[in-house]
Motif scaffolding. Structure first.
Motif, PDB file in Angstrom:
ATOM      1  N   SER A 176      -5.327   2.363  -3.910  1.00  0.00           N
ATOM      2  CA  SER A 176      -6.330   1.332  -4.171  1.00  0.00           C
ATOM      3  C   SER A 176      -5.641  -0.011  -4.363  1.00  0.00           C
ATOM      4  N   PRO A 177      -5.986  -1.012  -3.553  1.00  0.00           N
ATOM      5  CA  PRO A 177      -5.435  -2.360  -3.743  1.00  0.00           C
ATOM      6  C   PRO A 177      -6.250  -3.121  -4.789  1.00  0.00           C
ATOM      7  N   ASP A 178      -6.286  -2.603  -5.993  1.00  0.00           N
ATOM      8  CA  ASP A 178      -7.199  -3.135  -7.021  1.00  0.00           C
ATOM      9  C   ASP A 178      -6.534  -3.119  -8.389  1.00  0.00           C
ATOM     10  N   ALA A 179      -5.242  -3.461  -8.420  1.00  0.00           N
ATOM     11  CA  ALA A 179      -4.531  -3.463  -9.701  1.00  0.00           C
ATOM     12  C   ALA A 179      -3.283  -4.332  -9.541  1.00  0.00           C
ATOM     13  N   ASP A 180      -2.147  -3.801  -9.954  1.00  0.00           N
ATOM     14  CA  ASP A 180      -0.900  -4.560  -9.936  1.00  0.00           C
ATOM     15  C   ASP A 180       0.167  -3.820  -9.146  1.00  0.00           C
ATOM     16  N   PHE A 181       1.075  -4.581  -8.542  1.00  0.00           N
ATOM     17  CA  PHE A 181       2.308  -4.011  -8.020  1.00  0.00           C
ATOM     18  C   PHE A 181       3.288  -3.805  -9.171  1.00  0.00           C
ATOM     19  N   PRO A 182       4.271  -2.906  -9.083  1.00  0.00           N
ATOM     20  CA  PRO A 182       4.563  -2.071  -7.920  1.00  0.00           C
ATOM     21  C   PRO A 182       3.544  -0.934  -7.696  1.00  0.00           C
ATOM     22  N   ILE A 183       3.532   0.096  -8.567  1.00  0.00           N
ATOM     23  CA  ILE A 183       2.621   1.230  -8.382  1.00  0.00           C
ATOM     24  C   ILE A 183       2.185   1.744  -9.748  1.00  0.00           C
ATOM     25  N   ILE A 184       0.909   2.031  -9.868  1.00  0.00           N
ATOM     26  CA  ILE A 184       0.396   2.734 -11.043  1.00  0.00           C
ATOM     27  C   ILE A 184       0.128   4.170 -10.626  1.00  0.00           C
ATOM     28  N   ASN A 185       0.995   5.057 -11.081  1.00  0.00           N
ATOM     29  CA  ASN A 185       0.854   6.468 -10.700  1.00  0.00           C
ATOM     30  C   ASN A 185       0.338   7.337 -11.836  1.00  0.00           C
TER      31      ASN A 185
END
Length: 470
Positions: A176-185
């Protein structure tokens, strides 16, 4: 020149097209409203969904509208499914306090695109769409399909995504491109519960006493304001003024007299996932109550229990006995967010965000025992499980490598207390689009999206698609 250079050059050459398309979509005030026939979330969310699908069709993609709940665009539906990108075209209300532009008059200024939805989530969604478009226009071959899904109720509910997955299978991988980089896993679980006590008649007869305590407007937000009303208490008494001054100093709040027998406490709100950044006006009000010369009664004794269970400034759940932490998801947070008390009943509700290591035995049952021992009735909403995707998976490693190669920044996996669009999607993560250290004021006044961030995000998404689907 390799294909990825061609993709990046195409994106640079079409920067203004991307910005103009973001503007056109963000001009639609797509806040959920009363449903109409064929418009389950109201007229404006329906307009925004259809405008997005119109843009995607213009880029050459096969699109499908699912009864105006949600829609999607396929790069090539004849290819096997491999990657879903899950975005949304609805927005939160404009609110007050805008200074740069009208919230739905989108402008470019100071290297930023200003307006509601620019960073949440119309701008990032179009970054993903232009990544697909750049791959198509440069004739970069893919052997697996990528699908861009456009929801229209992310901000207020889940009916859109429920409608989609009722008939569609998730791809093997989703971001989902709806948060922050890098990655929320990792997204922490949620544990919300109320505790209450019916008061005996004697509590409403003694003086001086508390007649009302009201604080909090939502279970997921630290209360910024609390109102306390009294009977039989003179607020200009030296002991009251001293207690007010002490609480203001200790808690960093403001206290004002707003009626003959009423005080209003002003703190600072924060999201329930980061309660340590707020100043809980409700808890400050309880501390004040406990320092005033009130008559002894059942309610007075119960108010003294609250700081024992939720000490002011302590947000790890330790006093409730549920503190927990693990290396992958971090610590539990707990915040008391709703206070609804009068002369007949005391009612409180808290919001805890729980790490992977929390469960019913070490969290819910312990909280229940502690609160019942304190004299309250306990009512739990149940525990929402956390969401996690292994940081060692090929999917995560590929996304991080694409991010690092495009940005030159170090990639890492993050855990958050909030929930994203992929919380219930197998092998789903949040991936961008906001770069580290940037605050785009999403959900607030003067929301913006840095133009350089827009272009970097589009290039990261293009790189990720190529690596995952070719």
């Amino acid at each position: 020149m390799n294909m990825n250079q061609k993709i990046n050059e195409w994106l640079d050459a079409h920067q203004q097209d991307l910005l103009d398309d973001i503007k056109s979509l963000c001009r639609i005030p797509s806040v959920e409203s009363s449903p109409k026939e064929g418009m389950p979330f109201g007229e404006e969310p329906c307009k925004a969904l259809n405008k997005a699908l119109e843009l995607f069709a213009g880029y050459g993609f096969a699109t499908h509208n699912m009864e105006n709940y949600i829609g999607y665009a396929d790069f090539d539906p004849s290819l096997p499914a491999n990657l879903d990108m899950l975005a949304h075209s609805d927005v939160v209300p404009a609110g007050e306090g805008w200074t740069v532009t009208d919230p739905f008059t989108i402008i470019e200024k100071d290297g930023k695109l200003w307006g509601r939805g620019t960073s949440d989530d119309k701008g990032p969604m179009l970054c993903a769409a232009y990544a697909m478009r750049a791959i198509r226009e440069t004739k970069t071959p893919l052997t697996k399909n990528v699908r861009l899904i456009v929801g229209s109720q992310e901000e207020t509910g889940t009916k859109d995504i429920e409608h989609y997955y009722a008939s569609q299978k998730p791809a093997p991988m989703t971001f989902s491109p709806d948060a922050d980089f890098p990655i929320i896993n990792v997204e922490l679980g949620q544990f919300k519960a109320a505790f209450t006590r019916e008061l005996d008649a004697a509590s409403a007869q003694v003086k001086p006493r508390v007649t009302r305590l009201d604080a909090g407007i939502a279970i997921n937000a630290v209360p910024q304001k609390a109102v306390v009303a009294f009977e039989g208490l003179e607020l200009d008494m030296p002991v009251v003024r001293t207690a007010v001054a002490q609480i203001q100093e200790e808690c960093g709040v403001e206290i004002h007299q707003t009626g003959d027998r009423e005080l209003t406490i002003i703190g600072e709100s924060a999201h329930a996932s980061t309660p340590q950044t707020g100043r809980n006006a409700g808890l400050a009000a309880v501390l004040l109550i406990n320092r005033l010369p009130l008559a002894e009664c059942q309610s007075t004794a119960l108010y003294r229990k609250i700081p024992e269970l939720f000490p002011y400034g302590v947000t790890d759940g330790s006093a409730l006995g549920i503190a927990n932490e693990d290396a992958e998801s971090g610590p539990l947070t707990a915040t008391l967010d709703l206070f609804r008390c009068d002369e007949k009943r005391l009612y409180f509700k808290f919001d805890a965000r729980t790490p992977l290591s929390s469960n019913e035995e070490n969290c819910e049952k312990i909280a229940q025992k502690k609160l019942e021992e304190a004299g309250f009735a306990f009512v739990s909403d149940g525990m929402v499980p956390p969401h996690a995707v292994s940081a060692d998976s090929d999917f995560i490693c590929t996304l991080l490598s694409a991010y690092e190669d495009v940005t030159g920044l170090k990639g890492q996996c993050l855990a958050i207390g909030g929930g994203t669009y992929v919380h219930d999607v197998d092998n789903g993560v949040a991936f961008g689009a906001v770069l580290p250290g940037r605050d785009t004021r999403m959900h607030g006044a003067d929301e913006f999206f840095d133009i350089d961030n827009i272009m970097i995000a589009a290039k990261v998404y293009a790189e990720a698609i190529v690596r995952l689907c070719s």
